[in-house]
Design an enzyme around this catalytic site. Structure first.
Site, PDB file in Angstrom:
ATOM      1  N   PHE A 130      38.348  83.535  44.137  1.00  0.00           N
ATOM      2  CA  PHE A 130      37.423  82.529  44.657  1.00  0.00           C
ATOM      3  C   PHE A 130      38.122  81.180  44.599  1.00  0.00           C
ATOM      4  O   PHE A 130      38.580  80.761  43.541  1.00  0.00           O
ATOM      5  CB  PHE A 130      36.134  82.481  43.833  1.00  0.00           C
ATOM      6  N   ASP A 215      45.269  78.053  40.790  1.00  0.00           N
ATOM      7  CA  ASP A 215      43.903  77.529  40.865  1.00  0.00           C
ATOM      8  C   ASP A 215      43.311  77.623  39.456  1.00  0.00           C
ATOM      9  O   ASP A 215      42.879  78.691  39.032  1.00  0.00           O
ATOM     10  CB  ASP A 215      43.083  78.344  41.870  1.00  0.00           C
ATOM     11  N   LYS A 244      35.881  71.269  37.996  1.00  0.00           N
ATOM     12  CA  LYS A 244      34.903  71.708  36.984  1.00  0.00           C
ATOM     13  C   LYS A 244      35.013  70.904  35.681  1.00  0.00           C
ATOM     14  O   LYS A 244      34.533  69.787  35.630  1.00  0.00           O
ATOM     15  CB  LYS A 244      34.996  73.223  36.786  1.00  0.00           C
TER      16      LYS A 244
HETATM   17  C1  LIG Z   1      34.374  76.785  41.392  1.00  0.00           C
HETATM   18  C2  LIG Z   1      35.727  77.134  41.851  1.00  0.00           C
HETATM   19  C3  LIG Z   1      36.291  76.552  43.011  1.00  0.00           C
HETATM   20  C4  LIG Z   1      35.504  75.641  43.930  1.00  0.00           C
HETATM   21  O1  LIG Z   1      35.090  74.477  43.298  1.00  0.00           O
HETATM   22  P1  LIG Z   1      33.942  73.574  44.003  1.00  0.00           P
HETATM   23  O2  LIG Z   1      33.878  72.367  43.113  1.00  0.00           O
HETATM   24  O3  LIG Z   1      32.702  74.381  44.015  1.00  0.00           O
HETATM   25  O4  LIG Z   1      34.415  73.251  45.364  1.00  0.00           O
HETATM   26  C5  LIG Z   1      37.595  76.869  43.331  1.00  0.00           C
HETATM   27  N1  LIG Z   1      38.310  77.714  42.579  1.00  0.00           N
HETATM   28  C6  LIG Z   1      37.811  78.300  41.466  1.00  0.00           C
HETATM   29  C7  LIG Z   1      38.672  79.214  40.656  1.00  0.00           C
HETATM   30  C8  LIG Z   1      36.499  78.035  41.076  1.00  0.00           C
HETATM   31  O5  LIG Z   1      35.993  78.639  39.997  1.00  0.00           O
END
Ligand SMILES: *Cc1c(COP(=O)(O)O)cnc(C)c1O
Length: 396
Positions: A130, A215, A244
């Site tokens: 994701f 990521d 986050k």
């Molecule tokens: C939550 C998340 C995203 C996206 O972040 P947003 O602030 O919702 O755009 C991207 N990569 C990972 C691994 C995530 O957990």
């Protein structure tokens, strides 16, 4: 209740928080919830942490926003802190995780363009990943629920099985720009990359002149018990997306890179109106002040180990429902023998414990990083009681 004027992309839920206090949320009717979801790994200092609140209040009264037409002492200072603490030489601030990943993708494409190989545009990403909800970041996942009906997506992505190094190696060709991978998959079900896989991707990048994008939007910023999850793999990326936890609840993200990897992002090639504004920088600086030190990280590891052993001890008593525990630090996943969504709702509605469901039948347990033993005991207690009075729904 009448249908609210919000696009119905999220489920409707009877937990409607109006206030937060430390590790608890308080709902409209005054009811309390132990918050082991943390806004999905965001509220790393819980709710209402005095350092974060004061930093935001003071900055809001001093200077909230200016455009990038002017210099940014606040952005320079926070970037310097991040660069001093990580592999990176340079930082671009965003408002979200998806924008940080977008910036990482653009950084990698521009790197090869600047290096005279504009054909190298293809990013290899992995199953159940994701990376966000923009058109670019959904192009990097294979999950139909996020992709269906949004085609045509961005060309130049290949999705391969996670933790399969041979497949990744075999897929590299003259068009490959780099890899995009979560060191610990979050939404995919709290699934850590194996040591061999992540180190192998690093080696392939070094051998073939490709860039490694990590990521760490969910697993970064102390969540895993080290400042970044890749610290536990003995490798560093060329480019990394974070968000986050970095703002502790204030919308903030960042794309970090080495000077070499970022060589294509020159004047005028990228931008964001809000990204890195003084208010966001105050929030990010307050978070750094609290979490970027050994004592804080040590405590995350200690609490992570205690929570994990508490979960492990509980499993045999409820082995009709619970299967296993996985994850690192305070990013833990309790794998069920059934779909986790109804159990997550049962925990929430009947036992006042907030968790998050994820892929592979996993209940994600993502407490604020400031929990103590009493919160762990309360969580285990609630999970055990919930397992006792939960009726596994029979498939229709
Ligand atoms: C939550 C998340 C995203 C996206 O972040 P947003 O602030 O919702 O755009 C991207 N990569 C990972 C691994 C995530 O957990």
């Amino acid at each position: 209740m009448p249908t609210p004027p919000l696009m119905p992309v999220y489920p409707r839920c009877d937990v409607r928080p109006v206030r937060g206090e430390g590790c608890y949320l308080i709902g409209e009717r005054g009811e309390r919830y132990l918050d082991f979801a943390s806004g999905i790994a965001v509220n790393i200092l819980g709710h209402g942490h005095p350092t974060l609140v004061k930093a935001i209040q003071d900055q809001a009264a001093t200077l909230m926003h200016v455009s990038h037409l002017y210099g940014s002492p606040q952005g320079e200072a926070l970037a310097a802190r991040l660069v001093d603490t990580t592999f990176a030489d340079t930082v671009f601030f965003t408002n979200s995780g998806a924008e940080a990943v977008e910036c990482a993708i653009k950084t990698v494409r521009r790197y090869h363009y600047a290096g005279g190989e504009p054909g190298r545009h293809k990013i290899i990403s992995f199953s159940n990943a994701f990376h966000g909800r923009t058109l670019g970041t959904i192009s990097a996942t294979n999950q139909p629920k996020m992709r269906d009906g949004f085609e045509p997506l961005l060309p130049g992505f290949t999705v391969l099985p996670f933790n399969d190094l041979a497949a990744a190696e075999a897929a590299v060709d003259d068009f490959t720009a780099g890899f995009l991978v979560e060191p610990i998959q979050g939404e995919g079900g709290v699934m850590p990359a194996t040591l061999d896989f992540l180190r192998g991707l690093r080696r392939i990048c070094d051998d073939k002149g490709l860039l490694l994008i990590l990521d760490e939007v969910q697993c970064g910023f102390a969540r895993s018990g080290t400042f970044f999850a890749h610290d536990q793999y003995g490798i560093t990326p060329d480019v990394m997306a974070v968000a986050k936890g970095i703002g502790g609840g204030f919308p903030l993200g960042a794309c970090l890179a080495t000077e070499e990897a970022a060589k294509g992002l020159v004047f005028g090639t990228h931008g964001s109106t809000y990204g890195g504004n003084p208010l966001a920088m105050a929030a990010g600086t307050a978070i750094m002040d609290v979490v970027a030190n050994d004592a804080f990280l040590e405590n995350v590891r200690t609490m992570g180990n205690r929570l994990r052993s508490g979960l492990e001890q509980m499993i045999p008593n409820h082995d009709h429902l619970f299967e296993s525990v996985r994850g690192v630090g305070l990013m833990l996943g309790l794998k069920l023998k059934t779909d986790p969504r109804a159990f997550v709702a049962h925990l929430r509605d009947r036992h006042g414990l907030l968790t998050v469901s994820a892929g592979d039948n996993v209940v994600r347990i993502l407490p604020p990083l400031i929990i103590d033993e009493s919160h762990i005991a309360e969580c285990i207690d609630k999970l055990s009681s919930a397992a006792r009075d939960y009726q596994i729904p029979q498939a229709a």
